[in-house]
Design a protein around this motif. Structure first.
Motif, PDB file in Angstrom:
ATOM      1  N   THR A  31      -3.485  -9.986 -11.972  1.00 53.90           N
ATOM      2  CA  THR A  31      -3.275  -9.950 -10.526  1.00 53.90           C
ATOM      3  C   THR A  31      -3.089  -8.534 -10.000  1.00 53.90           C
ATOM      4  O   THR A  31      -2.631  -8.330  -8.871  1.00 53.90           O
ATOM      5  N   TYR A  32      -3.461  -7.544 -10.810  1.00 57.58           N
ATOM      6  CA  TYR A  32      -3.298  -6.153 -10.415  1.00 57.58           C
ATOM      7  C   TYR A  32      -4.556  -5.346 -10.669  1.00 57.58           C
ATOM      8  O   TYR A  32      -5.273  -5.569 -11.652  1.00 57.58           O
ATOM      9  N   ARG A  53      -8.736  -5.404  -9.704  1.00 58.24           N
ATOM     10  CA  ARG A  53      -8.381  -6.811  -9.886  1.00 58.24           C
ATOM     11  C   ARG A  53      -9.500  -7.721  -9.444  1.00 58.24           C
ATOM     12  O   ARG A  53      -9.597  -8.863  -9.902  1.00 58.24           O
ATOM     13  N   SER A 100      -1.127  -4.187  -6.404  1.00 61.03           N
ATOM     14  CA  SER A 100      -1.389  -5.577  -6.040  1.00 61.03           C
ATOM     15  C   SER A 100      -2.439  -5.690  -4.942  1.00 61.03           C
ATOM     16  O   SER A 100      -2.781  -6.802  -4.533  1.00 61.03           O
TER      17      SER A 100
END
Length: 124
Positions: A31-32, A53, A100
């Protein structure tokens, strides 16, 4: 929270290779966007490469094009920076970072978490 730990730095002769690792804990790196930056003495922190990501990679083409490769192993929750044909000007502390966001990953301000860095020294 994501904790990032870099390893793999060291002293290498010009023309040699190194592989840096950045192990993440606390959250999955899927998720990064995972980025690599470097900072030489007396200079600002410079973007090197990012594994986005959303897929794909971004590189600072001027300095590392064709020599460095960023890739990730989601199963090991680790991102790597493979560095070939190293030059003395690649000498710096290399930092791993996690973002993120969904940008290209080339800007310092995109990143939420940073590792402590690993020293890379290239002798001529």
């Amino acid at each position: 929270q994501v904790q990032l730990t870099e390893s793999g730095g060291g002293l290498v002769q010009a023309g040699g290779s190194l592989r840096l690792s950045c192990a993440a804990s606390g959250r999955t790196i899927t998720t990064y966007t995972m980025g690599w930056f470097r900072q030489a003495p007396g200079k600002e922190r410079q973007f090197v490469a990012a594994s986005r990501r959303s897929g794909g990679s971004t590189y600072d083409s001027d300095s590392v094009k064709g020599r460095f490769t960023v890739f990730r192993d989601n199963g090991k929750n680790t991102v790597y920076l493979r560095m070939n044909t190293l030059k003395p000007e690649d000498t710096a502390v290399y930092y791993c970072a996690a973002s993120s966001g969904y940008g290209l990953g080339s800007m310092h301000r995109e990143y939420d978490y940073w590792g402590q860095g690993t020293q890379v020294t290239v002798s001529s």
